[in-house]
Design an enzyme around this catalytic site. Structure first.
Site, PDB file in Angstrom:
ATOM      1  CD1 TRP B 301      -2.911   1.480   0.769  1.00 49.16           C
ATOM      2  CD2 TRP B 301      -1.474   2.325   2.232  1.00 49.16           C
ATOM      3  NE1 TRP B 301      -3.389   2.698   1.159  1.00 49.16           N
ATOM      4  CE2 TRP B 301      -2.530   3.243   2.055  1.00 49.16           C
ATOM      5  CE3 TRP B 301      -0.437   2.656   3.115  1.00 49.16           C
ATOM      6  CZ2 TRP B 301      -2.584   4.451   2.741  1.00 49.16           C
ATOM      7  CZ3 TRP B 301      -0.490   3.863   3.790  1.00 49.16           C
ATOM      8  CH2 TRP B 301      -1.551   4.749   3.601  1.00 49.16           C
ATOM      9  CG  HIS B 302       3.540   2.056   3.098  1.00 46.60           C
ATOM     10  ND1 HIS B 302       3.076   0.902   3.688  1.00 46.60           N
ATOM     11  CD2 HIS B 302       3.396   3.019   4.028  1.00 46.60           C
ATOM     12  CE1 HIS B 302       2.677   1.161   4.915  1.00 46.60           C
ATOM     13  NE2 HIS B 302       2.865   2.449   5.151  1.00 46.60           N
ATOM     14  CD  GLU B 303       8.426   2.470  -3.241  1.00 52.46           C
ATOM     15  OE1 GLU B 303       8.707   3.568  -2.737  1.00 52.46           O
ATOM     16  OE2 GLU B 303       9.249   1.548  -3.426  1.00 52.46           O
TER      17      GLU B 303
END
Lengths: 610, 373, 45
Positions: B301-303
């Site tokens: 979800w962050h990257e």
């Protein structure tokens, strides 16, 4: 005011709402709007003038029959302030019953909804009628601009033309404040007559016991045609100059709204019957913090016996102090209280009397020894004056100041009383008393019915439900009989079930033997309660299972427990619980079941579904 | 638009939303809150405003039409996730992970999760009756648009239905916004950005100490700024009468890695628990698979990168190992008393903290090893 | 904290202390607001 020892009268209450800066404060808030104390006072003044204009004097009777709660409550209080006896009828009553009650009351005036008048055509013969006609609502902005003032008709038009007048300052305390017809047969309606003395003495008792203060806010959705709705609602709010809220009709679908209202309106006192508590406990668990808004003080349970398990579960789940009130229409509303103080609180018991005396008597009226069962007798200022115009019936229950409640009770060592049985023939369904003979009478009027008897059957949610045992022509369907009942009875009195028999078991004297009828019912294949509750066995097994999965003891969890309440209920334990459930109850849970299993009672639902 | 202007726009619209939450009649409140949020989005990113508008409409319709059908849920989750992933892929070359530059349509990362949450709860049959306006008010609430927390629709709806003037909540909200701003502006933008780096440099020297000070500064700054933004968001929500879930609960004192994830970005980790962990668990019946997949999703979800796959797996593995350890030794360690207990607690906390501090170093090293860089 | 202070100090004094504290924080925020932001982190996602 209510706390002082001096007797508070209707006139004093009127003065206090007139004098204090209460004009803009709400007194009664219903679905359709707010009535302030200022408006209530104006209404009392107008009704006073109306009554004087009609020559209606202290001690005369006026009938109220309306579906508009605000209207009924305002009229009820205005009549009481004038010493005129209020007879507030249940608008759900069938035409025959309504007409017979009104005839019995011999009223000087009948104030009634226009559409009720159409349903009860015989009413006009019983006395002068004033119609309540809902004000025509102008619709939309255009409509509002065009009509300057809505045209009023009936009662409202009459009141508008009165010159306001203050009600009398002195009313003899023995004057009847109101007559409340409890369930009874058509030939012998039972009109419980409550005097000003009894009403105001008991209002003071209740206010002290519940600790009503000027900042209290009551929520009471019970029916105004019953004492628990009217007296513990608008009347006690008037007495204490505090607001009462009736924001909705209590139904299964409005439980969430009810709990929202308690929080939002900063309710301090909720008046409820056990059936409501049972349904809230079953369906309102998403909102367990509803009573934790910082304002709530006391939950009042009235109307029926509160089962100890429900009592404790509710207190624990919602974290509320609870008081159980025992009383009858004949004792205004109460007299005997259990909780919330430790001394009187004992789930299952009715507690101790307040401002009245209790005595247990055997059949001959002799006081029984401590620990023995006997009929519960009550004595005190709160008692009714008698049944209206029925000296015979009055004499049966009132003797030397003692009132026979018809309930069998015993007293424990601590002085608390316990109801152990019932000597009278009555069904208490969801907090409302139902006279079985009234239903039997209606059934027997149906041409296809040869004989019938009605009785109450124990039920988890409703306390008792109504079951009719009927011997009738097989060509007539149950639905037809029920439709016949619905046309002639208030909805809550319509039987939940009809059991057909060839003939009713009768004793030698020809009387129906109820014990044998009950035995018949128990054998009947369709012997099930109105709403089947969870079986105690399954829930016990489930709790045990959950406790072992969550590594905790059974006492720390209930069916209402959610993951965040139980330290051991992490995602690992969740899987463990799922597997254990599947094994123990032999089921296969779908992924949706597993995902939505965030409360133990949902697991119970899954078990019972299969 | 500079970052400061963005912050000002968020603050201004959040304050406007507070007025919208109290002044108009109740029926209009959610509508106007949504309108303020929509205006903010249109100003910052018209594309994002369109995405959320379409997403809101479609998800509401889907919920209304199909109720709780499984196919509808799967379809909705696939579409929402695909949208998020394609934007992340498109932005990938420019992104440098946390701390990089603007990479996604404003707020997308958060409202995508809210949309999925709504579908899931609809499927589970947990949604009370509500209007489209109310749903819009939930999705567009301006203070929560940009940085979360990922609040829950049922909680929002309950607060809306229970809304009452509550001076205590309002004053707590005021204080909360102020503390959040102090964290962002004074501690984050000034102290950690301008004053402390030099001090750290001087203390750390070279070698292992350098690594240490870098990791410490990184996590400290992340915590101060992110929790600061969460404070502002939660504070403004409180001013509008909503009690939004907390995002942080003293994460650096966590005793174990499982505990850490219940204290750090809680609204995200609880989202992952409810919509990744539990579904995977119910499908596979495997605890390990569920933990690792939910942590990998949390990482991705962050990257979208190998680095974050590894980072998620690192934390997932940490949790699985901790669970196994706890099952074996937990009871006896809990039974410790006195000095030994205190020692163990300190050791456990320090171990957890270091597990987190060095997570990026470890995963970057593994990544280099894997890719041969 | 508030209840703790109220237990030992007169209420108006506690309120005054709070007012001073909030004012000081507000001033700090105002004074440092123009600094170059250290990165919006999650805001930029």
């Amino acid at each position: 005011m209510a706390q002082t020892s001096a007797k508070v009268t209707a006139a004093a209450c009127y003065q206090s709402i007139a004098n204090r800066g209460l004009v803009a404060q709400p007194w009664l808030v219903t679905e359709s709007g707010t009535v302030t104390f200022g408006q209530l006072r104006a209404r009392i003044d107008a009704v006073t003038a109306l009554l004087q204009g009609q020559g209606i004097a202290v001690g005369d009777r006026v009938v109220i029959a309306t579906r508009d709660d605000a209207e009924a409550a305002q009229l009820f209080i205005a009549l009481i302030c004038n010493g005129v006896t209020a007879v507030n009828l249940d608008p759900d009553a069938g035409p025959d019953r309504a007409q017979s009650l009104i005839a019995k009351a011999t009223p000087r005036l009948i104030i009634i909804d226009r559409d009720l008048l159409a349903r009860w055509p015989g009413v006009r013969a019983a006395g002068p009628v004033v119609e309540i006609v809902p004000a025509a609502r102008s619709t939309g902005v255009f409509g509002k601009l065009m009509t300057q003032k809505p045209k009023r008709e009936g009662l409202h038009a009459l009141l508008e033309h009165q010159t306001p007048q203050a009600p009398p300052a002195d009313i003899d305390p023995e004057t009847l404040a109101y007559i409340l017809f409890t369930s009874g047969t058509t030939d012998q309606p039972k009109g419980v007559s409550i005097s000003h003395r009894a009403l105001f003495a008991h209002l003071a008792t209740l206010s002290r016991r519940y600790n009503y203060t000027p900042t209290s806010r009551i929520l009471n959705t019970l029916m105004l045609s019953h004492a628990d709705g009217m007296i513990q609602g608008p009347v006690i709010a008037f007495f204490n100059a505090i607001p009462v809220y009736r924001p909705l009709r209590f139904e299964v679908t409005t439980i969430n709204l009810l709990l929202d209202s308690i929080y939002q309106l900063r309710i301090t006192h909720l008046i409820a019957v056990p059936t409501m508590l049972s349904l809230i406990l079953r369906l309102g668990l998403d909102q367990r913090d509803a009573f934790q808004g910082g304002d709530f003080k006391l939950l009042v349970s009235c109307g029926a016996q509160l089962e100890p398990k429900l009592w404790e579960d509710f207190e624990r789940t919602f974290q509320v102090p609870l008081v159980n009130v025992y009383g009858l229409t004949e004792t205004v509303v109460g007299g005997v209280f259990s909780g919330p103080d430790a001394m009187s609180r004992e789930p299952g018991s009715i507690g101790v009397p307040e401002d009245c005396e209790l005595r247990l008597a055997d059949r001959d009226g002799k006081t029984v020894a401590d620990g023995e069962h006997g009929e519960l007798l009550m004595r005190g200022e709160l008692l009714m004056s008698g049944y209206f115009d029925a000296p015979q019936m009055t004499a049966e229950v009132l003797n030397e100041g003692w009132f026979r409640t018809g309930d069998i009770a015993r007293r424990d060592e601590a002085g608390r009383f316990w109801i152990t049985g019932r000597a009278k023939n009555i069904i208490i369904r969801g907090g409302y008393n139902i006279h079985p003979e009234e239903i039997t009478e209606v059934l027997q009027r149906h041409p296809a019915v040869t004989e019938a008897v009605t009785l109450g059957v124990k039920d988890l949610d409703w306390g008792e439900t109504v079951v009719a045992v009927v011997a009738a022509d097989a060509a007539v369907s149950d639905t037809e009989l029920l439709t016949h009942c619905a046309a002639n009875l208030e909805p809550r009195k319509v039987p939940s079930r009809i059991q057909r028999v060839a003939a009713l078991p009768r004793g030698r004297s020809g009387k129906v033997v109820l014990e044998q009828v009950r035995a018949l019912l128990a054998q009947a294949p369709s012997a099930r309660a109105e709403a089947n509750g969870p079986s105690a066995d399954d829930s016990e097994r489930l709790l045990k299972l959950a406790a072992s999965c969550f590594k905790t003891s059974v006492d720390t969890i209930t069916l209402a427990s959610r993951p965040r309440d139980v330290p051991g209920w992490d995602s690992l334990a969740h899987l463990e619980l799922v597997c254990a459930l599947e094994k123990e109850f032999d089921l296969r849970l779908s992924s949706r079941d597993i995902m939505s299993l965030d409360r133990l009672d949902k697991a119970l639902g899954l078990i019972q579904k299969t | 638009m500079t970052e400061k202007q963005v912050l000002l726009a968020v603050l201004f619209s959040s304050a406007t939303a507070v007025l919208a939450a109290w002044l108009p009649p109740p029926r209009w409140q959610p509508r106007l809150i949504a309108a303020v949020g929509a205006a903010l989005l249109l100003l910052l990113s018209p594309l994002s405003a369109c995405l959320l508008g379409v997403g809101a409409g479609l998800s509401y319709l889907l919920h209304r039409r199909t109720g709780n059908s499984r196919a509808a849920l799967v379809a909705a989750v696939v579409v929402i996730a695909a949208t998020l992933i394609s934007f992340m892929l498109a932005a990938a070359p420019a992104a440098k992970g946390i701390g990089g530059h603007v990479v996604l349509p404003f707020g997308l990362a958060f409202y995508a999760l809210r949309l999925i949450h709504y579908q899931f709860e609809g499927y589970k049959g947990n949604l009370r009756g509500h209007s489209f306006d109310e749903y819009l008010g939930y999705l567009f609430m301006p203070s929560l648009l940009s940085t979360g927390p990922i609040h829950r629709f049922d909680e929002y709806l309950r607060d809306l239905r229970r809304k009452r003037w509550d001076p205590a909540l309002f004053s707590a909200g005021c204080a909360r916004v102020l503390y959040g701003l102090v964290k962002i502006v004074v501690l984050g933008n000034y102290l950690l950005a301008e004053v402390l780096p030099a001090q750290f440099e001087a203390l750390a020297g070279a070698g292992i100490g350098h690594f240490y000070s870098d990791a410490l500064q990184f996590w400290l700054k992340l915590y101060i700024l992110f929790s600061g933004y969460s404070d502002v968001a939660v504070g403004f929500a409180a001013l509008a009468g909503f009690r939004v879930r907390e995002n942080f609960d003293q994460p650096f004192i966590a005793r174990n890695i499982s505990d850490f994830w219940q204290r750090w970005h809680r609204s995200l980790s609880s989202w992952c628990r409810d919509y990744v962990f539990t579904p995977v668990l119910s499908l596979t019946r495997s605890q390990g698979a569920a933990v690792v997949s939910s942590m990998v999703v949390l990482g991705l979800w962050h990257e979208l990168s190998l680095r974050y796959v590894l980072w998620g797996a690192y934390h997932g593995a940490g949790i699985v190992i901790f669970r196994a350890f706890d099952a074996r030794y937990g009871a006896s360690l809990d039974a410790l008393t006195g000095v030994t207990a205190a020692l163990w607690r300190t050791l456990a906390t320090a171990l957890t903290l270091h597990f987190v501090l060095f997570s990026f170093y470890v995963t970057t090293a593994v990544q280099h090893w894997l890719t041969g860089g | 904290m508030y209840t703790l202070l109220c237990a030992h100090l007169p209420r108006p004094l506690v309120h005054a202390l709070y007012a001073v504290w909030y004012a000081a924080l507000l001033l700090l925020v105002y004074y440092f607001f123009d600094r170059q932001p250290a990165g919006f982190y999650y805001m930029h996602r």
